[in-house]
Design an enzyme around this catalytic site. Structure first.
Site, PDB file in Angstrom:
ATOM      1  N   HIS A  18      10.631  -7.189  17.723  1.00  6.68           N
ATOM      2  CA  HIS A  18      10.451  -6.745  19.847  1.00  6.68           C
ATOM      3  C   HIS A  18       9.420  -6.719  20.138  1.00  6.68           C
ATOM      4  CE1 HIS A  18      11.161  -1.965  20.800  1.00  6.68           C
ATOM      5  NE2 HIS A  18      10.795  -2.954  21.789  1.00  6.68           N
ATOM      6  N   HIS A 192      10.927   0.828  16.599  1.00  9.16           N
ATOM      7  CA  HIS A 192       9.878   2.151  17.262  1.00  9.16           C
ATOM      8  C   HIS A 192       9.976   4.078  16.212  1.00  9.16           C
ATOM      9  CE1 HIS A 192      11.265   2.777  21.481  1.00  9.16           C
ATOM     10  NE2 HIS A 192      11.317   1.452  21.608  1.00  9.16           N
ATOM     11  N   ASN A 238       5.463   4.365  24.406  1.00  8.86           N
ATOM     12  CA  ASN A 238       7.180   4.962  24.930  1.00  8.86           C
ATOM     13  C   ASN A 238       7.355   4.619  23.309  1.00  8.86           C
ATOM     14  OD1 ASN A 238       6.679   6.726  26.966  1.00  8.86           O
ATOM     15  ND2 ASN A 238       7.888   5.378  27.804  1.00  8.86           N
ATOM     16  N   ASP A 265       6.579  -4.387  19.940  1.00 10.12           N
ATOM     17  CA  ASP A 265       6.733  -3.402  20.511  1.00 10.12           C
ATOM     18  C   ASP A 265       5.572  -3.803  21.505  1.00 10.12           C
ATOM     19  OD1 ASP A 265       8.262  -2.227  22.498  1.00 10.12           O
ATOM     20  OD2 ASP A 265       7.206   0.136  21.959  1.00 10.12           O
ATOM     21  N   HIS A 269       0.607  -5.243  29.946  1.00 15.50           N
ATOM     22  CA  HIS A 269       0.876  -4.519  30.724  1.00 15.50           C
ATOM     23  C   HIS A 269      -0.257  -5.461  31.578  1.00 15.50           C
ATOM     24  CE1 HIS A 269       4.634  -2.350  30.938  1.00 15.50           C
ATOM     25  NE2 HIS A 269       3.897  -1.351  29.606  1.00 15.50           N
TER      26      HIS A 269
HETATM   27  O1  DOR Z   1       5.828   1.980  25.735  1.00 17.16           O
HETATM   28  C1  DOR Z   1       6.970   0.919  25.944  1.00 17.16           C
HETATM   29  N1  DOR Z   1       6.946  -0.128  26.790  1.00 17.16           N
HETATM   30  N2  DOR Z   1       7.920   1.301  25.249  1.00 17.16           N
HETATM   31  C2  DOR Z   1       9.021   0.976  26.178  1.00 17.16           C
HETATM   32  O2  DOR Z   1      10.208   0.709  25.465  1.00 17.16           O
HETATM   33  C3  DOR Z   1       8.894  -0.253  26.577  1.00 17.16           C
HETATM   34  C4  DOR Z   1       7.654  -0.597  26.811  1.00 17.16           C
HETATM   35  C5  DOR Z   1       8.032  -2.027  28.410  1.00 17.16           C
HETATM   36  O3  DOR Z   1       8.628  -2.332  28.615  1.00 17.16           O
HETATM   37  O4  DOR Z   1       6.360  -2.053  28.421  1.00 17.16           O
HETATM   38 ZN    ZN Z   2      11.504   0.873  23.649  1.00 16.94          ZN
HETATM   39 ZN    ZN Z   3       9.974  -1.724  23.754  1.00 18.74          ZN
END
Ligand code: DOR
Ligand code: ZN
Ligand code: ZN
Length: 387
Positions: A18, A192, A238, A265, A269
């Site tokens: 992931h 997750h 998330n 995960d 950003h």
């Molecule tokens: O925190 C998260 N960010 N959870 C996700 O499922 C997607 C991910 C993202 O794409 O930034």
């Molecule tokens: Zn997710």
């Molecule tokens: Zn994710």
């Protein structure tokens, strides 16, 4: 060239089920190349690149593009994940067969970033992937129960006055899809997992013979929802950080195998999407460069269990039998050498990822990746990327 392995631990190359690489679409946050560097430094030799790119990876064209970029970077085996549905609307199945038959040979399809609420659609997706032994990796969110959610729904959210993301929003959809997967006889993977209740449901489904597997992130194994009190958006993710009781249940489940794998995960950003008010910040945390150290910091696993949960089992779930984590004698290996005695301090500015949003900044962590080998060739030596 010879490497002095004295005092080092050799692990099969780590496999991440992931990883968000953000290419195409948000190359300012991460590219396949920068994410590959982060992965190699973290000890990974294969990563599954999540489908919520822009455009979404819902066609053979996009998954082949990501796959080709991975080959060009040449640092890890980049395996694209296909989107279950077309675009972000989630009303129509994507071209799963075309993605499976493409050069990228996609075997994992996910609704991460574009939840599938409609049970008929999920049933059809499960029936479809069963035909080529693919797997649906489910984001584990019923979006109609998370509207406006900014953190875990519990004591802290009540105190802060923030709308919460209840445990049931995760557990209800896991239960639904576990039952559907059992009915269809297809493979389902839960992304997750973050609550004790989810663990109970997955344990129950496994006992009933459902072909279900599950992953947990390093951050859900270590951090809890009280971090939201800082209002530092680096802790917004998330599914959200949960409670102490959830963390303990996740650790126990990882130990006993109810949770099969650790997956990062990794969610890079850009600065402007994180250095803003909590309510407007994008959810997600970096993970690739700290995952192994966080697992060691959490503790409780033997080295063989670390190899199972972070390499062999995720490789099997991803259909990477050809990845060669346990190669025949003489065959080129995917391998990670770890200095278990080394400790290092997490400096966001020193990470290879293009983004800086690590929730572990400033922490001193155990275990340093000294070298990583992909198909017998070093990608990392002395803690530095070879390219
Ligand atoms: O925190 C998260 N960010 N959870 C996700 O499922 C997607 C991910 C993202 O794409 O930034
Ligand atoms: Zn997710
Ligand atoms: Zn994710």
């Amino acid at each position: 060239e010879r490497i002095d392995g004295d005092g080092l631990v050799a692990l099969p190359g780590l496999v991440d089920l992931h990883t968000h690489l953000r290419e195409p679409g948000r190359e300012d946050a991460e590219t396949v190349a920068t994410g590959s560097r982060a992965a190699a430094l973290g000890g990974y030799t294969a990563v599954c690149a999540m489908a919520n790119t822009d455009p979404v990876a819902d066609t053979a064209g996009v998954v082949e593009q990501v796959w080709r970029l991975g080959r060009e970077a040449g640092l890890v085996d980049v395996r694209p994940v296909g989107a279950v549905t077309v675009g972000l609307a989630g009303e129509r199945l994507a071209e799963l067969g075309a993605m499976a038959d493409s050069a990228a040979a996609v075997r994992i399809f996910s609704d991460d970033g574009h939840c599938v609420s409609d049970p008929r659609l999920m049933r059809r997706a499960l029936e479809y992937v069963k035909a080529f032994d693919g797997v649906i990796a489910q984001h584990a969110e019923e979006p109609r129960l998370t509207v406006g959610a900014l953190m875990h729904e519990g004591e802290t959210s009540a105190r802060l006055g923030l709308t919460g993301w209840p445990a049931v929003a995760e557990e209800a959809i896991i239960a639904r899809d576990a039952l559907l997967a059992g009915h269809v006889g297809a493979r389902l993977h839960i992304c997750h997992v973050s609550t004790a209740g989810s663990v109970d449901i997955i344990r129950w489904a496994k006992q009933r013979g459902v072909r279900i597997t599950a992953e947990v992130t390093p951050h859900h194994l270590l951090l809890t929802d009280v971090r939201a009190e800082s209002y530092d958006p680096v802790f917004k993710v998330n599914p959200p950080l949960r409670t102490d009781a959830d963390v303990l249940a996740l650790r126990e489940a990882l130990k006993d195998g109810t949770i099969d794998a650790v997956a990062t995960d990794h969610a890079p950003h850009a600065t402007e999407d994180k250095e803003c008010e909590w309510a407007y910040a994008r959810p997600g945390m970096l993970g690739l460069e700290t995952a192994l150290s966080i697992v060691l910091e959490v503790g409780g696993l033997t080295w063989d269990e670390v190899a199972e949960r972070m390499s062999r089992t995720p490789a099997r779930i991803a259909g990477l039998a050809d990845h060669g984590v346990d190669p025949a004698p003489g065959a080129p290996a995917n391998l990670t050498l770890v200095d278990p005695a080394a400790r290092w301090q997490v400096d966001p500015g020193a990470l290879a990822s293009r983004s800086r949003n690590t929730p572990f900044a400033g922490m001193t962590l155990p275990g340093r990746v000294v070298a990583t080998f992909l198909n017998g060739e070093p990608t990392v030596l002395d803690g530095k990327v070879m390219k």
